[in-house]
Design a protein around this motif. Structure first.
Motif, short mmCIF file in Angstrom:
data_model
loop_
_atom_site.label_atom_id
_atom_site.label_comp_id
_atom_site.label_asym_id
_atom_site.label_seq_id
_atom_site.Cartn_x
_atom_site.Cartn_y
_atom_site.Cartn_z
N MET A 21 0.83 -1.21 0.00
CA MET A 21 0.00 0.00 0.00
C MET A 21 0.86 1.25 0.00
N LEU A 22 1.91 1.26 0.82
CA LEU A 22 2.80 2.42 0.86
C LEU A 22 3.50 2.62 -0.48
N VAL A 23 3.95 1.54 -1.07
CA VAL A 23 4.61 1.63 -2.38
C VAL A 23 3.61 2.13 -3.44
N ALA A 24 2.40 1.60 -3.41
CA ALA A 24 1.39 2.02 -4.39
C ALA A 24 1.06 3.51 -4.25
N VAL A 25 0.93 3.98 -3.03
CA VAL A 25 0.64 5.40 -2.81
C VAL A 25 1.82 6.26 -3.29
N ALA A 42 6.69 20.25 -7.55
CA ALA A 42 5.75 19.27 -6.99
C ALA A 42 6.18 17.85 -7.34
N VAL A 43 6.67 17.66 -8.55
CA VAL A 43 7.17 16.34 -8.95
C VAL A 43 8.38 15.97 -8.10
N LEU A 44 9.26 16.91 -7.90
CA LEU A 44 10.46 16.65 -7.10
C LEU A 44 10.09 16.26 -5.66
N VAL A 45 9.15 16.98 -5.07
CA VAL A 45 8.72 16.65 -3.70
C VAL A 45 8.14 15.24 -3.65
N ALA A 46 7.28 14.90 -4.62
CA ALA A 46 6.68 13.56 -4.66
C ALA A 46 7.75 12.49 -4.85
N ALA A 47 8.71 12.76 -5.72
CA ALA A 47 9.76 11.77 -6.00
C ALA A 47 10.66 11.56 -4.78
N VAL A 48 11.00 12.64 -4.08
CA VAL A 48 11.83 12.50 -2.89
C VAL A 48 11.07 11.73 -1.80
N ALA A 49 9.79 12.04 -1.63
CA ALA A 49 8.98 11.31 -0.65
C ALA A 49 8.91 9.82 -1.01
N LEU A 71 11.13 8.18 -2.71
CA LEU A 71 12.46 7.63 -2.45
C LEU A 71 12.62 7.28 -0.97
N VAL A 72 12.13 8.14 -0.09
CA VAL A 72 12.20 7.88 1.35
C VAL A 72 11.41 6.63 1.70
N VAL A 73 10.21 6.51 1.14
CA VAL A 73 9.40 5.30 1.37
C VAL A 73 10.18 4.07 0.88
N GLY A 74 10.76 4.18 -0.30
CA GLY A 74 11.53 3.07 -0.84
C GLY A 74 12.73 2.70 0.02
N LEU A 75 13.40 3.70 0.55
CA LEU A 75 14.56 3.41 1.41
C LEU A 75 14.13 2.71 2.69
N PHE A 76 13.02 3.13 3.27
CA PHE A 76 12.53 2.46 4.48
C PHE A 76 12.11 1.03 4.21
N ILE A 77 11.45 0.80 3.07
CA ILE A 77 10.93 -0.54 2.79
C ILE A 77 12.01 -1.46 2.24
N PHE A 78 12.77 -0.96 1.26
CA PHE A 78 13.73 -1.83 0.58
C PHE A 78 15.14 -1.77 1.17
#
Length: 133
Positions: free
Chosen positions: A64-68, A108-115, A117-124
């Motif tokens: 769910m986090l990855v999908a969001v 806005a794209v940069l903010v979404a992409a960085v967020a 990336l943070v989700v990805g770092l926590f999960i992966f």
């Protein structure tokens, strides 16, 4: 014998319009994907992330986090593309406000992409580190 009710022509028309709107939306995604290098990068990243998700057997919550995160980046990129196209249409010559609109949309794209990336770092991150060590 009870007569069979004929479908309401207004309802059929509404269904056709709804189906057509989905067609327009998918065409918009396809057009943006074909023309925008950044969206192509996000598409490749999406494929990699989904592949890693299956490889590492993510939990439902992690999916769910990855999908969001992925959906947010794609949404921001598509809105950015639309803003850029509309800005180019209404202001073919350089104008500071047109530049500001484009810069803010790109931000806005940069903010979404960085967020994302943070989700990805926590999960992966921990899983990848466990493979390396």
């Amino acid at each position: 014998m009870t007569p069979v009710a004929k479908p309401n022509p207004d309802k059929r028309s509404l269904l056709r319009r709804r189906a057509a709107s989905f067609g327009h939306a998918f065409r918009g995604i396809w057009l943006a994907l074909r023309s925008e290098l950044h969206l192509q990068f996000h598409a490749a990243a999406t494929v990699i992330v989904v592949g890693l998700g299956f490889y590492f057997e993510l939990t439902a919550t992690e999916w769910m986090l990855v999908a969001v995160a992925v959906g947010t980046v794609w949404t921001a990129e598509l809105v950015n593309t639309a803003i850029e196209a509309l800005t180019d249409l209404v202001s073919p010559e350089y104008h500071p406000l047109a530049g500001k609109a484009k810069d803010v949309a790109a931000g806005a794209v940069l903010v979404a992409a960085v967020a994302a990336l943070v989700v990805g770092l926590f999960i992966f991150g921990p899983r990848v580190l466990a493979l390396v060590h």
